[in-house]
Design an enzyme around this catalytic site. Structure first.
Site, PDB file in Angstrom:
ATOM      1  N   GLU A 218      26.011  -0.628  47.622  1.00 50.37           N
ATOM      2  CA  GLU A 218      27.468  -0.761  47.725  1.00 50.37           C
ATOM      3  C   GLU A 218      28.024   0.636  47.934  1.00 50.37           C
ATOM      4  OE1 GLU A 218      28.792  -3.537  48.068  1.00 50.37           O
ATOM      5  OE2 GLU A 218      27.051  -4.722  47.505  1.00 50.37           O
ATOM      6  N   CYS A 252      36.540   2.765  46.059  1.00 49.54           N
ATOM      7  CA  CYS A 252      35.733   2.679  47.283  1.00 49.54           C
ATOM      8  C   CYS A 252      36.379   1.808  48.341  1.00 49.54           C
ATOM      9  CB  CYS A 252      34.326   2.174  46.966  1.00 49.54           C
ATOM     10  SG  CYS A 252      34.285   0.530  46.227  1.00 49.54           S
TER      11      CYS A 252
END
Length: 469
Positions: A218, A252
């Site tokens: 991720e 993010c």
């Protein structure tokens, strides 16, 4: 055995212990898995204040409300979702079968992989530890977690809590610097899940490769916003600025830059100034506004601004940034050069570039000429325009007239594509990602396959002639 490993030798010993248990005592019952989920729930409930305080100490100040909203809330809802559906997910289930093989049937049986490794980043250290942990335990695995050395206060607090609520035979927390992280990624896990930067993600994948350890990465990148020419600009600014200021932009999937029609440029900046004044008055002392995690990160993003001309930088408050307190007020950057650092690197700070586009095709081409983003956001009411963006861009996730909220949907997989990651988890997708979905073919006592054995005679040739047309 102690649940917290501080040396490479301790870590390797603990891994070997968990691996041996996973082979000799696989967790195939729902009661054990449910107990582990309830342990996470109790740990979170009992330690909310301690966790929020420890995170805030690491950041120099992190809003307790943000920790509740962005870390605790999705953790609790993730547990509830797993408790509701996990028993169903783990059951073997029938799969379709071709009529050619009937009356045999196919099944898929989910099984625990064994030992799952989780590498946690510093920006949301609670949710990005607990979220994968929920999926791993629901799938019946044992777990080792490497906390980020950049958030040491929370790492220690979390490790201590895990040791109180979990047996070291089930969950182990690893603390340590970069050498421990490297050693952790080299362990022969049954699956390794890493959240962090693309650059480090490449190193993690390389370290896992000799063991053929499957990885979920991720990562991040530059998540764009495309504003259509019929969008409600007040609504756009409200949602984009929320996403950009949450955790001071250290997210993010934060909106990284905005592609916007030229005629909306000045209005967007003015609305953004009004928004910041309304939502973060007295920003230097406002308890709702978080700080940059450390001096190194502060200097990095301040360097991005220092490299720009004064005409490009639009400050949204009268308050200046401070290296001493690591306060960085929100800033808009106007039309930065494509090769500038602010347009080349993931920003991870409350700095928002505005990039003009002439046509929607130009905006789509701009996105597609760059690495695949972890998230993409499109705002507008024009169905045709939205569908054009939706069908002609590739991103880890997509939000329409919203930002960030897809990460909290436990019925949606969350993950990246290309440079922004590989693999997805959350909810059922996470359960399946961290399980072996074993295919099973069950033959019936009465079947015709014996007619297709050698010596291959006329019946076989007729059958092949029929099937191979």
């Amino acid at each position: 055995m102690h649940s917290i490993a501080y040396t490479v030798e301790d870590m390797q010993e603990q891994f070997s212990h968990l691996q041996a248990l996973s082979r000799s005592q696989p967790i195939n019952d729902w009661v054990t898995r449910l107990t582990q989920l309830e342990n996470i729930e109790m740990m979170l409930s009992d330690n909310q204040a301690n966790f929020a305080q420890a995170i805030s100490e690491d950041f120099g100040h992190r809003s307790e409300s943000e920790t509740q909203f962005a870390e605790l809330f999705p953790s609790f809802t993730g547990i509830s979702h797993a408790k509701k559906y996990g028993k169903k997910w783990m059951k073997a289930h029938r799969a379709p079968i071709s009529a050619l093989y009937m009356p045999a049937h196919n099944e898929i049986q989910p099984q625990p992989l064994g030992v799952v490794g989780i590498m946690v980043p510093w920006n949301y250290p609670l949710f990005l530890a607990v979220g994968p942990l929920i999926d791993a335990l629901t799938a019946g695995n044992r777990v080792m977690i490497k906390m980020s050395e950049a958030a040491p206060q929370f790492a220690q607090t979390f490790a201590d809590a895990i040791a109180r609520y979990f047996s070291s035979d089930m969950v182990c927390v690893v603390l340590g610097e970069v050498d421990i992280a490297v050693g952790f990624s080299e362990l022969p896990f049954d699956h390794l899940l890493y959240t962090g930067s693309t650059a480090v993600g490449r190193k993690v994948m390389a370290a896992a490769a000799p063991n053929l350890t499957p990885v979920t990465l991720e990562l991040g990148g530059k998540s764009p916003v495309i504003v259509l020419d019929d969008a409600n600009l007040e609504s756009v600014v409200n949602r984009v600025m929320m996403g950009k200021t949450l955790n001071a932009g250290q997210t993010c999937i934060a909106p990284d830059y905005v592609l916007i029609p030229r005629q909306y440029h000045v209005q967007f900046i003015n609305l953004a100034k009004e928004w910041v004044e309304k939502h973060y008055p007295n920003i230097e002392s406002n308890p709702d506004y978080s700080r940059i995690i450390n001096g190194e990160q502060f200097k990095r993003v301040k360097g991005y601004l220092d490299a720009l001309s004064s005409d490009e930088v639009h400050e949204l408050t009268a308050v200046e940034s401070s290296i001493e307190t690591r306060l960085m007020p929100p800033v808009i950057v106007s039309e930065p050069a494509p090769d500038s650092e602010v347009m080349q690197n993931e920003i991870f700070a409350p700095i928002l570039p505005l990039v003009h586009y002439e046509s929607l095709d130009d905006a789509i081409q701009f996105v597609n000429a760059r690495p695949r983003p972890l998230a993409l956001y499109v705002f507008g009411d024009n169905h045709t325009g939205i569908e054009k963006v939706r069908n002609n861009t590739v991103s880890g996730g997509l939000c329409i007239n919203e930002v960030i909220m897809h990460v909290a949907q436990h019925d949606l997989p969350f993950g990246g594509v290309g440079d922004s990651g590989t693999g997805a988890y959350h909810g059922k997708a996470g359960f399946e990602r961290l399980s072996h979905m074993k295919p099973i073919f069950v033959q019936s006592k009465l079947n015709g396959l014996n007619m297709l054995l050698p010596p291959y005679g006329g019946l076989f040739k007729k059958a092949m002639a029929l099937f191979l047309k």
